[in-house]
Design a protein around this motif. Structure first.
Motif: not given
Length: 549
Positions: A401-407
């Protein structure tokens, strides 16, 4: 943001010795200023930096010469300009031999560097100079004349970016002390530096760069990149490629992207230096024929580039007639079109797509240099990096599933310069909110769908411009494409496509049918606009924002 128990499922695709990775920089240097000195001790008189001019002429500096020159420049900054540790030095230069010398020299003098896009207007340049608090700007004579007079007492030092070096100069000083906004300038040359006896004091600054970016919240702002960020990133890249059995060491690399940009900076100023790699620098990569002499005179092992650079080379007759055999190329900066990747791999060799941001010192993930890499993904998170993909409520989403990428990782900057709450909210509890929509495939590979701000919402359905652009450019009659969302009374937004066509150009009907064969109806552009060219950044990234405006 609450921190969930983190796992790194992608490490199942790592070789065993990269799993549970612990960054170790104890055997290296304490500051990136010393990477060049360490390299000179190991590699001595072999070429470190070479400029390949379009007319076929070349000029080089060895590692030993580069150390001597950067020492002299550091002494100049301390003794002549009387700059203090932690002062900010702006560098507005095109690619050339001077660029790495000035960067390493500034670090040796304990300064913070802010690289400036050499194509910036006077207004754009002054905005960055003011925001960064720069005390000195280094630039070419022609660029200095374009700065204007409102320099706020700033010193101007002019250099030649790629002039030849006289290795037997007459003994001389480095000129008068810098003068500021009365129109006078101090000149500094590589040749004069070879006669200098100035020795830097050895001071260092914890912050190395104010690297400016469009960032995740709109306006250009300076990511505070520390010396520790740079050393960690160099070590991570080294260990990643070594770990997969394809170390970047010695050999020859090509730098065609502008060195002020974090992607080229990462490899050209850190990775290649530490590896003892000869860095063949092209001053300006437009037109692409400017790269011809570099490919013809040197056996290039590695290069870093963007989609438009690779696509452009593939249609150059001279390049197709004698394609180089690279060990691998690295693609970043923008999505690599599958059609470009396939053609490059057939003609030249492996191209490894990766992903990074200015705020992550240029890297988050990369396809491994093995048969495991997959076109369309940006590979595996590099060692020591944590990734989360979250929904709008900050909850982790399931695989696929897609979502905002956090690093999070040792390569991630701590904040933006100035630290205003409105921009520093991108750094949330140690996590960088990238503003990019991503997903993990079942295989463990990371896929970037698009920028959150670029996503088009059609009747409540998400449309990712990257996906539509990839379909458009798979048509043989489409050279380039850019997709944006435009207001639509019926669907909220609809998809609009800008295309650069090849001859013979396909019809609108043909493009529509081509899209419908691969895309759901709501993703198909409602409007097609033919352009002779698309707006691009200095590194060749297509600027959708300019099309929206």
């Amino acid at each position: 943001m609450t921190d969930s128990v983190l796992s790194r499922p992608w490490e199942d695709l790592y070789p065993a010795h990269l799993r549970d990775y612990q960054l170790d920089v104890t055997t290296s240097v304490d500051h990136p200023a010393d990477l060049l000195t360490r390299a000179a001790e190991r590699f001595g008189a072999i070429p470190a930096f070479t400029v390949a001019h379009p007319d076929g002429t070349t000029e080089s500096l060895t590692f030993v010469e580069a150390v001597r020159l950067s020492d002299a420049f550091a002494g100049f900054l301390e003794i002549e300009l009387k700059l203090s540790a932690g002062d900010v030095l702006a560098v507005k230069l095109p690619n050339g031999l001077a660029f790495p010398i000035l960067i390493f020299g500034a670090w040796k003098a304990g300064l913070i560097v802010t690289p400036v896009n050499p194509f910036y207007t006077a207004v754009e340049t002054m905005r960055q100079l003011r925001d960064s608090g720069a005390k000195v700007i280094l630039t070419e004579v022609a660029m200095a004349d374009q700065l204007g007079v409102d320099l706020l007492g700033m010193a101007v030092v002019t250099v030649d970016a790629a002039t030849s070096v006289d290795r037997n100069p007459a003994p001389s000083g480095l000129g008068d002390a810098a003068k500021s906004s009365d129109g006078a300038q101090t000149r500094w040359t590589l040749s004069a530096a070879l006669a200098s006896t100035d020795i830097p004091s050895g001071r260092r600054c914890a912050v190395a760069l104010y690297q400016y970016t469009g960032g995740t919240t709109g306006r250009s702002k300076g990511a505070v990149i520390t010396a520790a960020n740079l050393l960690a990133t160099a070590a991570i890249v080294r260990d990643f490629f070594e770990g997969f059995g394809s170390p970047i060491e010695r050999g020859t690399a090509l730098t065609a992207l502008p060195l002020y940009h974090i992607f080229a900076f990462l490899f050209g100023m850190l990775v290649y230096v530490e590896a003892g790699t000869q860095n063949v620098i092209v001053p300006i990569a437009r037109p692409l024929s400017n790269l011809r002499s570099a490919f013809e005179q040197f056996e290039i092992d590695w290069m870093a580039g963007v989609d438009t650079l690779y696509a452009g080379l593939l249609v150059e007759p001279w390049f197709r007639e004698r394609p180089p055999r690279l060990r691998f190329a690295i693609a970043g900066g923008a999505a690599l079109r599958p059609s470009v990747a396939a053609e490059w791999e057939q003609l030249v060799g492996p191209v490894l797509e990766g992903y990074g941001l200015t705020e992550t010192t240029g890297i988050v993930s990369c396809n491994p240099p093995t048969a495991a890499h997959r076109s369309g993904s940006v590979g595996l998170p590099v060692p020591g990096t944590d990734i989360r993909i979250v929904d709008k409520q900050g909850r982790d989403v399931p695989i696929g599933e897609s979502g905002e990428l956090l690093v999070r990782g040792p390569q991630v900057a701590a904040a933006y310069h100035g630290g205003e709450a409105s921009v520093s909210e991108s750094f949330d509890g140690g996590w960088l909110r990238t503003g990019d929509v991503a997903a993990f495939e079942a295989s463990g590979m990371l896929v970037i769908r698009d920028r959150t701000k670029d996503m088009v919402l059609v009747s409540g359905f998400n449309v990712y411009p990257n996906e539509v652009e990839a379909v458009l450019t798979s048509h043989p009659g489409v050279a380039e494409a850019a997709v944006i969302g435009v207001p639509d009374e019926r669907t909220g937004e609809s998809v609009k496509a800008f295309v650069v066509l090849r001859s013979p150009p396909p019809s609108i009907t043909e493009l529509d049918q081509h899209c419908r064969a691969s895309l759901a109806a709501y993703k198909v552009p409602r409007e097609f606009v033919a352009r002779t060219e698309l707006p691009k950044s200095a590194v060749g990234k297509i600027l959708r924002g300019a099309l929206r405006r």
